[in-house]
Scaffold this motif. Structure first.
Motif, PDB file in Angstrom:
ATOM      1  N   LEU A   6       2.249  -5.868  -3.951  1.00  0.00           N
ATOM      2  CA  LEU A   6       3.659  -5.747  -3.577  1.00  0.00           C
ATOM      3  C   LEU A   6       4.259  -7.108  -3.259  1.00  0.00           C
ATOM      4  O   LEU A   6       5.398  -7.411  -3.648  1.00  0.00           O
ATOM      5  N   THR A   7       3.491  -7.947  -2.560  1.00  0.00           N
ATOM      6  CA  THR A   7       3.982  -9.282  -2.220  1.00  0.00           C
ATOM      7  C   THR A   7       4.195 -10.117  -3.478  1.00  0.00           C
ATOM      8  O   THR A   7       5.217 -10.807  -3.612  1.00  0.00           O
ATOM      9  N   LEU A   8       3.238 -10.058  -4.405  1.00  0.00           N
ATOM     10  CA  LEU A   8       3.374 -10.794  -5.665  1.00  0.00           C
ATOM     11  C   LEU A   8       4.589 -10.313  -6.460  1.00  0.00           C
ATOM     12  O   LEU A   8       5.313 -11.115  -7.066  1.00  0.00           O
ATOM     13  N   PHE A   9       4.813  -9.004  -6.457  1.00  0.00           N
ATOM     14  CA  PHE A   9       5.982  -8.466  -7.156  1.00  0.00           C
ATOM     15  C   PHE A   9       7.263  -9.011  -6.549  1.00  0.00           C
ATOM     16  O   PHE A   9       8.192  -9.426  -7.264  1.00  0.00           O
ATOM     17  N   ALA A  10       7.353  -9.011  -5.206  1.00  0.00           N
ATOM     18  CA  ALA A  10       8.561  -9.500  -4.537  1.00  0.00           C
ATOM     19  C   ALA A  10       8.789 -10.980  -4.820  1.00  0.00           C
ATOM     20  O   ALA A  10       9.917 -11.404  -5.114  1.00  0.00           O
ATOM     21  N   LEU A  11       7.736 -11.786  -4.756  1.00  0.00           N
ATOM     22  CA  LEU A  11       7.866 -13.220  -4.999  1.00  0.00           C
ATOM     23  C   LEU A  11       8.295 -13.493  -6.439  1.00  0.00           C
ATOM     24  O   LEU A  11       9.110 -14.390  -6.701  1.00  0.00           O
ATOM     25  N   THR A  12       7.761 -12.714  -7.379  1.00  0.00           N
ATOM     26  CA  THR A  12       8.164 -12.871  -8.773  1.00  0.00           C
ATOM     27  C   THR A  12       9.627 -12.474  -8.959  1.00  0.00           C
ATOM     28  O   THR A  12      10.360 -13.103  -9.738  1.00  0.00           O
ATOM     29  N   LEU A 160      13.530 -12.569   8.527  1.00  0.00           N
ATOM     30  CA  LEU A 160      13.062 -12.392   9.903  1.00  0.00           C
ATOM     31  C   LEU A 160      13.452 -11.017  10.448  1.00  0.00           C
ATOM     32  O   LEU A 160      12.661 -10.353  11.113  1.00  0.00           O
ATOM     33  N   ARG A 161      14.638 -10.589  10.150  1.00  0.00           N
ATOM     34  CA  ARG A 161      15.102  -9.295  10.638  1.00  0.00           C
ATOM     35  C   ARG A 161      14.388  -8.138   9.928  1.00  0.00           C
ATOM     36  O   ARG A 161      14.298  -7.029  10.461  1.00  0.00           O
ATOM     37  N   GLY A 162      13.855  -8.409   8.742  1.00  0.00           N
ATOM     38  CA  GLY A 162      13.164  -7.370   8.007  1.00  0.00           C
ATOM     39  C   GLY A 162      11.813  -6.985   8.577  1.00  0.00           C
ATOM     40  O   GLY A 162      11.255  -5.947   8.195  1.00  0.00           O
ATOM     41  N   ARG A 163      11.286  -7.778   9.489  1.00  0.00           N
ATOM     42  CA  ARG A 163       9.958  -7.498  10.034  1.00  0.00           C
ATOM     43  C   ARG A 163       9.955  -6.284  10.954  1.00  0.00           C
ATOM     44  O   ARG A 163       8.889  -5.749  11.266  1.00  0.00           O
ATOM     45  N   SER A 164      11.129  -5.822  11.384  1.00  0.00           N
ATOM     46  CA  SER A 164      11.177  -4.705  12.331  1.00  0.00           C
ATOM     47  C   SER A 164      11.740  -3.421  11.719  1.00  0.00           C
ATOM     48  O   SER A 164      11.955  -2.446  12.441  1.00  0.00           O
ATOM     49  N   VAL A 165      11.971  -3.394  10.414  1.00  0.00           N
ATOM     50  CA  VAL A 165      12.571  -2.205   9.817  1.00  0.00           C
ATOM     51  C   VAL A 165      11.525  -1.115   9.628  1.00  0.00           C
ATOM     52  O   VAL A 165      10.351  -1.391   9.385  1.00  0.00           O
ATOM     53  N   SER A 166      11.974   0.134   9.741  1.00  0.00           N
ATOM     54  CA  SER A 166      11.070   1.269   9.574  1.00  0.00           C
ATOM     55  C   SER A 166      11.281   1.989   8.248  1.00  0.00           C
ATOM     56  O   SER A 166      10.412   2.745   7.807  1.00  0.00           O
ATOM     57  N   ALA A 167      12.448   1.785   7.629  1.00  0.00           N
ATOM     58  CA  ALA A 167      12.762   2.433   6.350  1.00  0.00           C
ATOM     59  C   ALA A 167      13.296   1.365   5.400  1.00  0.00           C
ATOM     60  O   ALA A 167      14.512   1.211   5.255  1.00  0.00           O
ATOM     61  N   PRO A 168      12.403   0.610   4.732  1.00  0.00           N
ATOM     62  CA  PRO A 168      12.834  -0.550   3.951  1.00  0.00           C
ATOM     63  C   PRO A 168      13.809  -0.230   2.826  1.00  0.00           C
ATOM     64  O   PRO A 168      14.771  -0.971   2.607  1.00  0.00           O
ATOM     65  N   LEU A 169      13.606   0.871   2.094  1.00  0.00           N
ATOM     66  CA  LEU A 169      14.492   1.188   0.980  1.00  0.00           C
ATOM     67  C   LEU A 169      15.891   1.534   1.482  1.00  0.00           C
ATOM     68  O   LEU A 169      16.895   1.007   0.975  1.00  0.00           O
ATOM     69  N   VAL A 218      11.117  -3.982  -1.820  1.00  0.00           N
ATOM     70  CA  VAL A 218       9.664  -4.198  -1.766  1.00  0.00           C
ATOM     71  C   VAL A 218       9.321  -5.265  -0.728  1.00  0.00           C
ATOM     72  O   VAL A 218       8.359  -5.127   0.041  1.00  0.00           O
ATOM     73  N   TRP A 219      10.110  -6.336  -0.669  1.00  0.00           N
ATOM     74  CA  TRP A 219       9.878  -7.399   0.304  1.00  0.00           C
ATOM     75  C   TRP A 219       9.998  -6.871   1.732  1.00  0.00           C
ATOM     76  O   TRP A 219       9.182  -7.184   2.600  1.00  0.00           O
ATOM     77  N   TYR A 220      11.012  -6.041   1.976  1.00  0.00           N
ATOM     78  CA  TYR A 220      11.180  -5.460   3.301  1.00  0.00           C
ATOM     79  C   TYR A 220      10.016  -4.525   3.652  1.00  0.00           C
ATOM     80  O   TYR A 220       9.689  -4.342   4.820  1.00  0.00           O
TER      81      TYR A 220
END
Length: 281
Positions: A6-12, A160-169, A218-220
């Motif tokens: 997932l991380t590789l997908f987001a970075l790409t 930074l704010r994305g580190r606390s989200v519970s529903a990323p989509l 995906v990043w979130y």
């Protein structure tokens, strides 16, 4: 393994945004304001459709944040106008070098204690960024570089704010829906002499719906599982991916400065990945 993929997908996806934006703007296929507006609107439509498919449309707007949306808007606006003059790889390197500083500062302010190896990895990355401005290197356009720094501040804050989200989509969809109208307003307030072509619009839609909409969701989803310092350093791989894309698709040159920068950055990333999560007490 799922987190790695997932991380590789987001970075790409981040790198794809640089290549798509530069491709559209460098060839005068669309103006920067129009590209940004179409990108945000198509991202909002794609994300809303995905949320609706999963049955969460009614509660979607409750997951958004004015501050997160403002950070995302700052990133998107400055990003598009910066790429009028910057190459894809160089712009990405300035962007994610600035993101690293922003996220490291935020992590320290919030009380995180990155391990010494993380600091070493970060330092190597910043030295790599500094190589771009060394004597004999091709200096970037000053206005474009300044805009990309503002974009970095926006994206760093958004991450930074994305580190606390519970529903990323749903959170990502809500943020895109908040800022899409502002994107259109900014486009109308800052007109361009460049006439939008069908190819330019398609590049903006691809950037918005796929590389931005899905990529950011995906990043979130990955951010809560990463330390802020590691998330910052990992994003320094994006310029290398963007450089390859710029060379392959846009015919951009590979300079000695970028090769040295990329080597230092990748070294810093590997050191950071192998480091323990926190400094020993």
């Amino acid at each position: 393994m799922r987190l790695i993929l997932l991380t590789l997908f987001a970075l790409t996806a981040f790198a794809a945004n640089s290549v798509l934006t530069r491709s559209a703007l460098a060839l005068d296929q669309i103006g920067p304001g129009a590209f940004m507006a179409v990108r945000l609107a198509s991202g909002a439509v794609m994300l809303a459709a995905l949320v609706a498919f999963r049955g969460g449309l009614r509660s979607m707007l409750r997951h958004g944040s004015v501050l997160s949306a403002a950070s995302l808007l700052l990133y998107a606006v400055a990003f598009s106008f910066a790429y009028v003059t910057l190459d894809a790889g160089l712009g990405a390197l300035i962007l994610f070098g600035g993101v690293q500083i922003t996220m490291f500062a935020g992590a320290v302010i919030k009380g995180e204690r990155p391990a010494p190896a993380r600091w070493i990895g970060s330092l190597l990355g910043m030295i790599g960024l500094g190589i771009l401005f060394a004597p004999g290197a091709t200096s970037p356009d000053l206005w474009g570089a300044m805009l990309m720094i503002f974009s970095a501040i926006g994206w760093g804050g958004y991450s930074l704010r994305g580190r606390s989200v519970s529903a990323p989509l749903r959170t990502t969809a809500s943020n895109f829906l908040f800022i899409a109208p502002f994107g259109v307003i900014i486009w109308l307030l800052i007109p361009s002499d460049v006439e939008a072509t069908l190819n330019g619009v398609l590049l903006a839609v691809t950037s918005g719906a796929l590389a931005s909409g899905i990529g950011y969701a995906v990043w979130y989803a990955t951010l809560p599982k990463l330390d802020s310092s590691l998330a910052a350093i990992l994003q320094l791989t994006v310029p290398i991916i963007a450089l390859v894309g710029g060379i392959v698709f846009l015919g951009e040159p590979m300079t000695w400065a970028f090769v040295v920068s990329a080597t230092l950055i990748m070294g810093g990333v590997f050191i950071a990945i192998l480091a323990p999560k926190k400094a020993s007490r």
